[in-house]
Scaffold this active site. Structure first.
Site, mmCIF file in Angstrom:
data_model
loop_
_atom_site.group_PDB
_atom_site.id
_atom_site.type_symbol
_atom_site.label_atom_id
_atom_site.label_comp_id
_atom_site.label_asym_id
_atom_site.label_seq_id
_atom_site.Cartn_x
_atom_site.Cartn_y
_atom_site.Cartn_z
ATOM 1 N N ASP A 288 44.990 24.847 -43.024
ATOM 2 C CA ASP A 288 45.163 25.844 -41.978
ATOM 3 C C ASP A 288 46.386 25.429 -41.162
ATOM 4 O O ASP A 288 46.902 24.321 -41.294
ATOM 5 C CB ASP A 288 43.902 25.987 -41.117
HETATM 6 C C1 BGC Z 1 44.111 30.737 -38.657
HETATM 7 C C2 BGC Z 1 44.049 31.128 -40.111
HETATM 8 C C3 BGC Z 1 45.262 31.958 -40.459
HETATM 9 C C4 BGC Z 1 46.496 31.144 -40.181
HETATM 10 C C5 BGC Z 1 47.793 31.841 -40.553
HETATM 11 C C6 BGC Z 1 45.441 30.097 -38.307
HETATM 12 O O1 BGC Z 1 45.581 29.924 -36.944
HETATM 13 O O2 BGC Z 1 43.044 29.861 -38.367
HETATM 14 O O3 BGC Z 1 42.848 31.815 -40.378
HETATM 15 O O4 BGC Z 1 45.208 32.369 -41.800
HETATM 16 O O5 BGC Z 1 46.534 30.856 -38.790
HETATM 17 O O6 BGC Z 1 48.077 32.884 -39.724
#
Ligand code: BGC
Length: 748
Positions: A288
């Site tokens: 993530d």
């Molecule tokens: C979120 C993810 C997301 C990623 C990209 C993160 O802050 O937890 O679910 O896919 O950002 O935008």
């Protein structure tokens, strides 16, 4: 939907040719891998956010962005996120194909969560439809639009089970139940990935967040999760496993949280032993956003170098925005701290997904200006969004049958959310435009209803960006008088209250989940003027509606429904569509009950008894306000003739459902199981089957569920799946409170 049209014969042909294609792909991956330098390998494991205006001037100023930009220009970055649109994607793909030695195409990821340009209901709302075909269709449309903008990968679906409505990201999941959550995870992945990943209208899906993110302590986002193996295996992991085994999901995202003290990004038990080992997942794991770097804040890695080592060893293949692999991985390999084999395994996985997408055959396959123009917000997509939205609403209460609204009635339509064109777009809005949903006011206009609108009170006093907090109106009651006057002079009141888009979603946990600001006061004031109230709740989570349940005759849970919100809500209020949604998550009576969920264990003192010494609160009921699976219709259904019959594989449970009301309607027939005695205590009941059926007035239908080892067993504390003989109860009915039951004995 495409999957339903596939004949059995063509399915087996497909499986055969896929197996064959796999060998060829493996060979191509190995050939390529054998030619790659460590720098090229690190590139494949690196994902950058679009940090500059792709077709504009190059970033200047700090060394870091200059070196990253140089890397992108040399065509070495394996993946970008948040680069959207044919022109921008083409620019970067050209760097990769033309400027680099091996011409390995990049893969472009984006959060396409509930629609891309045409916005569908938030995922929690879609889950309330319990309609797998429509849920799949929603993902299919989203994929088509995203692919038309050059994207080939979505960071969806989120399959985190959660029992805590304070957690803002419940809006993004399928609720509290692993059985429903697994079925929905499979439907969503199939919708995104389709039958042929190389087709220009399908994209790779990501299941996230692996694992335990939905069990954030106290419902606070990014918080630690601390769960035992029984909950991990029986509740958290099933949707992930289902998506890997039944839908061949191509990527998995790990999570920000620690699970039992280990940051998920470095959790080899989860990522290596379970996901890639036991389940045989052959796609790749993406971290993530900066979750690798955050291991330093967790107190798990001393510095960036160690964080890099822990992440790659833990099984995190691609680094999103930590720059850990970019900065340190080659050094670690050089020093012998990380084996080249481990890096190769990660690169192999990334390359395989790129081959699966057909990017090596044609790196520009998603890039077609004409498609981009034609597909976004196509009429058929809006029509699909309306159908899904209608099916996603849950009629929570309809005591005096205030609904459906009748012709000739005058209505006071109250609440800022009734006119709000932005709230229904919800939190994850992809390329959906702010303020572009059909409002309830517009829906009423188009339906020609006789209404007067009064705002009553605004919900928020600012217009926050994605990275800003919502400022809630806590004291402005200037519009109350007008709303009260409108209520007084109308036959009925429709009052739309709840949350704006950015009150749920990432980083949007709430400790108080009642109607925000002065809205509860407004509701009470309006109700005092005219008790004939229909409350429509827009929200990204279950809210506390206890006062409303005691006082308001009709309550419709309308979530954030996407572009077609106002049309769909009007369709349900007027009875043009007979509501059919069922809650995918329990609605608590008060915050103090949380976590409150239907598939809990019994206690040694379940009560109730007349003494204090049983498991209860002294100041609140044990039961929630609305249980999991609850949802009413404008017609009624009765259940009878329940039978359980042994078969060669297990048991058939048959029930007869009758539409005893006056209208045609859909019902979600639900089957729950209770394993009465086992080697570990089992939940009081668990969903093990459901079917959505449509019945005309007086029509009867027999519904049969099959219980096999898959439904009868469970994972024990060692993570072993066991089916134990003994006594079971089944309950069948219209919610998790179903009372119609039968028992059977599973023999050795
Ligand atoms: C979120 C993810 C997301 C990623 C990209 C993160 O802050 O937890 O679910 O896919 O950002 O935008």
């Amino acid at each position: 939907m495409k999957h339903a049209l596939l004949a059995a014969a063509s399915v087996s042909a497909l499986l055969f040719s896929t197996a064959h294609a796999d060998d060829i792909t493996d060979q191509k991956v190995e050939d390529l891998l054998s030619q790659m330098t460590i720098e090229e390998k690190v590139g494949q494991l690196t994902q950058f956010n679009g940090f500059w205006d792709v077709t504009g001037p190059a970033p200047t100023g700090d060394d870091a962005s200059e070196s990253r930009f140089d890397f992108v220009k040399r065509g070495l970055v394996g993946s970008m996120l948040n680069v959207v649109g044919v022109e921008d994607v083409r620019t970067i793909q050209e760097y990769n194909v033309e400027n680099s030695r091996l011409g390995i195409p990049a893969i472009f990821g984006y959060d396409v969560v509930h629609g891309h340009k045409t916005i569908f209901p938030i995922p929690l709302a879609e889950a309330a439809s319990w309609d797998l075909d429509y849920i799949e269709l929603s993902a299919e449309v989203a994929a088509r639009e995203a692919a038309a903008q050059g994207l080939n990968w979505t960071f969806a679906p989120m399959v985190d089970i959660s029992r805590d409505p304070r957690w803002g990201r419940v809006m993004e999941g399928a609720g509290e139940d692993p059985y429903l959550g697994s079925a929905i995870a499979v439907a969503r992945v199939k919708g995104f990935q389709g039958d042929d990943l190389t087709a220009p209208d399908t994209i790779a899906a990501t299941i996230k967040h692996f694992a335990g993110y939905g069990f954030a302590e106290s419902g606070k986002d990014y918080n630690a999760a601390d769960v035992g193996t029984v909950t991990l295996y029986n509740v958290i992991l099933p949707p992930f496993r289902a998506a890997v085994e039944q839908a061949n999901v191509r990527t998995v995202m790990n999570s920000f949280n620690t699970l039992n003290g280990v940051p998920a990004t470095a959790d080899a038990f989860l990522q290596r032993d379970i996901l890639k080992g036991e389940w045989g997942f052959d796609g790749f794991v993406v971290s993530d956003w900066a979750s690798g770097r955050e291991m330093i804040d967790h107190g798990f890695a001393a510095d960036r170098l160690q964080a890099t080592e822990l992440a790659i060893k833990g099984g995190s293949d691609m680094d999103m925005e930590s720059y850990l692999y970019f900065d340190h991985l080659a050094d670690l390999v050089e020093a012998g701290t990380v084996d080249m084999d481990m890096v190769d395994d990660a690169v192999r996985r990334v390359l395989r997904v790129k081959f699966d997408l057909g990017l090596f055959e044609d790196p520009y396959r998603y890039l077609d200006d004409a498609r981009e123009g034609e597909l976004l917000m196509a009429p058929a997509h809006l029509e699909a969004a309306r159908k899904v939205a209608e099916r996603s609403m849950v009629l929570l209460k309809n005591d005096n049958a205030t609904l459906p609204l009748q012709k000739g009635e005058t209505i006071a339509l109250i609440g800022a959310l009734a006119a709000d064109k932005d709230a229904p777009i919800g939190n994850w809005r992809g390329q959906g435009e702010a303020g572009s949903a059909v409002s309830v006011v517009e829906g009423f206009d188009e339906a020609g209803l006789d209404y007067t609108y009064a705002e009553g009170a605004v919900v928020q006093t600012n217009q926050p960006t994605f990275a800003e907090e919502v400022v809630v109106n806590m004291d402005n009651r200037d519009g109350f008088e007008e709303a009260i006057a409108a209520a007084r002079s109308a036959d009925k009141v429709v009052i739309v209250l709840g949350e704006v888009a950015l009150q749920s979603g990432e980083g949007r946990s709430r400790a108080d989940i009642s109607l925000p600001g002065v809205q509860q006061e407004l509701l009470e004031a309006v109700h005092a003027a005219n008790p004939n109230v229909v409350l429509v709740v827009m929200s990204g989570r279950p809210l506390i509606l206890t006062w409303a349940d005691e006082n308001v005759p009709s309550i419709l849970q309308a979530w954030h429904l996407g572009h077609e919100s106002g049309h769909a809500i009007t369709d349900v209020l007027t009875g043009k569509y007979n509501p059919s949604g069922k809650l995918p998550m329990t609605f608590p009576r008060s915050v103090g009950q949380i976590p409150v969920y239907y598939n809990h264990l019994n206690t040694g003192r379940p009560g109730p008894i007349n003494e204090v010494f049983w498991s209860h609160y002294t100041d609140e009921e044990n039961a929630p306000l609305y249980p999991f699976g609850h949802g009413l219709s404008y017609t009624e259904f009765s259940y009878g003739n329940l039978s359980v019959k042994p078969t060669a594989e297990g048991y058939n449970v048959t029930v007869q459902v009758t539409n005893t009301g006056k209208r045609e309607g859909e019902e979600v027939v639900q089957l729950y199981l209770h394993d009465k005695f086992a080697s570990i205590a089992r939940p009081v009941r668990e969903l093990k089957g459901f079917e959505k059926i449509s019945l005309k007035p007086r029509e009867k239908r027999k519904v049969t569920f099959t219980l096999t080892d898959k439904e009868l067993g469970f994972y024990n504390a060692k993570g072993e799946y066991v089916v134990e003989p003994g006594a079971f109860d089944v309950y069948v009915g219209t919610s998790s409170d179903a009372t119609l039951s039968a028992s059977f004995e599973l023999k050795d």
